[in-house]
Design an enzyme around this catalytic site. Structure first.
Site, PDB file in Angstrom:
ATOM      1  N   CYS A  26      -6.059 -21.879 -13.849  1.00  0.00           N
ATOM      2  CA  CYS A  26      -5.067 -22.465 -12.941  1.00  0.00           C
ATOM      3  C   CYS A  26      -5.083 -21.750 -11.584  1.00  0.00           C
ATOM      4  CB  CYS A  26      -3.702 -22.475 -13.624  1.00  0.00           C
ATOM      5  SG  CYS A  26      -2.627 -23.735 -12.932  1.00  0.00           S
ATOM      6  N   GLY A  61      -0.452 -18.627 -12.206  1.00  0.00           N
ATOM      7  CA  GLY A  61       0.707 -18.071 -11.521  1.00  0.00           C
ATOM      8  C   GLY A  61       0.811 -18.814 -10.206  1.00  0.00           C
ATOM      9  N   GLU A  62       0.805 -18.090  -9.133  1.00  0.00           N
ATOM     10  CA  GLU A  62       0.845 -18.721  -7.816  1.00  0.00           C
ATOM     11  C   GLU A  62      -0.286 -18.122  -6.973  1.00  0.00           C
ATOM     12  OE1 GLU A  62       2.271 -21.363  -6.368  1.00  0.00           O
ATOM     13  OE2 GLU A  62       0.925 -20.661  -4.798  1.00  0.00           O
ATOM     14  N   SER A  63      -1.263 -18.961  -6.650  1.00  0.00           N
ATOM     15  CA  SER A  63      -2.471 -18.444  -5.989  1.00  0.00           C
ATOM     16  C   SER A  63      -2.172 -17.831  -4.622  1.00  0.00           C
ATOM     17  CB  SER A  63      -3.514 -19.552  -5.862  1.00  0.00           C
ATOM     18  OG  SER A  63      -3.036 -20.605  -5.059  1.00  0.00           O
ATOM     19  N   ARG A  67      -5.230 -27.606  -4.577  1.00  0.00           N
ATOM     20  CA  ARG A  67      -3.975 -27.043  -5.106  1.00  0.00           C
ATOM     21  C   ARG A  67      -3.008 -28.170  -5.464  1.00  0.00           C
ATOM     22  NH1 ARG A  67      -0.619 -23.841  -1.549  1.00  0.00           N
ATOM     23  NH2 ARG A  67       0.555 -23.285  -3.386  1.00  0.00           N
ATOM     24  N   GLU A 115      -4.270 -19.906 -22.361  1.00  0.00           N
ATOM     25  CA  GLU A 115      -3.578 -18.727 -22.917  1.00  0.00           C
ATOM     26  C   GLU A 115      -2.176 -19.082 -23.421  1.00  0.00           C
ATOM     27  OE1 GLU A 115      -3.799 -19.548 -19.879  1.00  0.00           O
ATOM     28  OE2 GLU A 115      -2.063 -18.886 -18.714  1.00  0.00           O
ATOM     29  N   ILE A 140       0.151 -26.958 -15.517  1.00  0.00           N
ATOM     30  CA  ILE A 140       1.394 -26.623 -14.812  1.00  0.00           C
ATOM     31  C   ILE A 140       1.109 -26.540 -13.315  1.00  0.00           C
ATOM     32  CG2 ILE A 140       3.288 -24.961 -14.611  1.00  0.00           C
ATOM     33  CD1 ILE A 140       2.514 -23.945 -17.440  1.00  0.00           C
ATOM     34  N   ARG A 141       1.595 -27.520 -12.571  1.00  0.00           N
ATOM     35  CA  ARG A 141       1.262 -27.579 -11.142  1.00  0.00           C
ATOM     36  C   ARG A 141      -0.213 -27.245 -10.926  1.00  0.00           C
ATOM     37  NH1 ARG A 141       4.555 -28.412  -7.520  1.00  0.00           N
ATOM     38  NH2 ARG A 141       6.753 -28.752  -7.945  1.00  0.00           N
ATOM     39  N   HIS A 157      -4.018 -24.030 -18.842  1.00  0.00           N
ATOM     40  CA  HIS A 157      -3.603 -22.706 -19.337  1.00  0.00           C
ATOM     41  C   HIS A 157      -3.961 -22.522 -20.813  1.00  0.00           C
ATOM     42  CE1 HIS A 157      -0.962 -21.192 -16.040  1.00  0.00           C
ATOM     43  NE2 HIS A 157      -0.897 -22.476 -15.742  1.00  0.00           N
TER      44      HIS A 157
HETATM   45  N1  GLN Z   1       0.135 -24.414  -8.082  1.00  0.00           N
HETATM   46  C1  GLN Z   1      -0.201 -23.040  -8.318  1.00  0.00           C
HETATM   47  C2  GLN Z   1      -1.022 -22.475  -7.166  1.00  0.00           C
HETATM   48  O1  GLN Z   1      -1.245 -23.110  -6.192  1.00  0.00           O
HETATM   49  C3  GLN Z   1      -0.971 -22.855  -9.604  1.00  0.00           C
HETATM   50  C4  GLN Z   1      -0.072 -23.096 -10.789  1.00  0.00           C
HETATM   51  C5  GLN Z   1      -0.430 -22.340 -12.020  1.00  0.00           C
HETATM   52  O2  GLN Z   1      -1.204 -21.386 -11.996  1.00  0.00           O
HETATM   53  N2  GLN Z   1       0.199 -22.715 -13.095  1.00  0.00           N
HETATM   54  O3  GLN Z   1      -1.435 -21.353  -7.250  1.00  0.00           O
END
Ligand code: GLN
Length: 190
Positions: A79, A47-49, A108, A174, A136-137, A172
Site C-alpha cells: 500500500c 500507512g500514509e506515504s 495514490r 499483513e 484501504i485507500r 494489505h
Molecule cells: N493512501 C495512502 C497513501 O497515499 C496509502 C494507504 C495505505 O497504506 N493503507 O499513502
C-alpha cells in the site's frame, strides 16, 4: 530464516513483524540507519506515504536506504510502501519523492473517495486459491516497465507485482491470516 527489517516510522509495521515471525523469520523494527544496516531485507508497510516520505528524511534513512536498494537489498512494499518504492506516483504531494526501486507508476488513492476501502478476493498467479485482499485507500498500479512481473490481480488488474528482489502490493496482506505473499517475498531472499 532471514533477518528481515520492517520500516517502523509509521503505519502497520507491527502486523508485518507478526507475520514474519509466524513464518520463523527474525523480524526487527527499523527506525535508524544503524538498524537498517543490520537487516538483509526490508518491508515497507502501509500507512500514509506522504508521512513516511517526510520521516525518511527526518530519520536520516533516505540516503542509506537508497544505497541499500541500489546494492540489491530485497524489499516488499504494501500500500503506502508500494508508493514509497515506486518510480513515480500520480497524485502525490509536490514534495513527495518515491525511491524508484521498482519500475512502477502508482496512483495514490487510486480507487477514489467513494470506494476508498474494500475487501475483495485477489487472484494469486500460479495458485488456484484466491487470497483475501484488504484495500484501504489503496493506490493503483497504473503503469509498469519491462521486466516487472504480475504477482496478483483484481478483476484482471495487477495489484501485486515484482521485479528482481522487489515486490509491491496495493493491498494489505499483513492484515489477514493469508501469508502467501510474505512467503513469496521470503523466497526471493533464498
Ligand atoms: N493512501 C495512502 C497513501 O497515499 C496509502 C494507504 C495505505 O497504506 N493503507 O499513502
Amino acid at each position: 530464516m532471514a533477518r528481515i527489517g520492517v520500516l517502523a516510522l509509521q503505519g502497520a509495521f507491527r502486523e508485518h513483524c507478526a507475520v514474519l515471525r509466524r513464518l520463523n523469520h527474525e523480524a526487527t523494527e527499523v527506525r535508524t540507519p544503524a538498524e537498517l544496516a543490520g537487516v538483509e531485507a526490508l518491508v515497507i508497510p502501509g500507512g500514509e506515504s506522504t508521512t513516511i516520505d517526510k520521516l525518511l528524511d527526518s530519520s536520516a534513512l533516505r540516503a542509506p536506504l537508497l544505497e541499500r536498494l541500489a546494492a540489491g537489498m530485497p524489499a516488499f512494499g504494501t500500500c503506502a510502501g508500494l508508493i514509497v518504492l515506486s518510480a513515480s506516483a500520480v497524485d502525490a504531494t509536490p514534495d513527495q519523492r518515491p525511491l524508484a526501486a521498482i519500475d512502477v507508476v502508482a496512483q495514490r488513492n487510486g480507487y477514489g473517495r467513494q470506494v476508498a476501502s474494500f475487501e475483495a478476493p485477489v487472484r494469486l498467479l500460479g495458485d488456484e486459491r484466491a487470497m483475501p485482499g484488504v484495500f484501504i485507500r489503496a493506490p493503483r498500479i497504473v503503469a509498469v516497465g519491462p521486466g516487472v512481473e504480475v504477482v496478483a490481480t483484481l478483476q484482471g488488474e495487477a495489484v501485486a507485482v515484482a521485479s528482481g528482489t522487489i515486490m509491491v502490493a496495493t493491498f494489505h496482506p499483513e492484515l489477514t491470516e493469508d501469508d502467501r505473499l510474505h512467503r513469496r517475498f521470503a523466497a526471493l531472499l533464498a
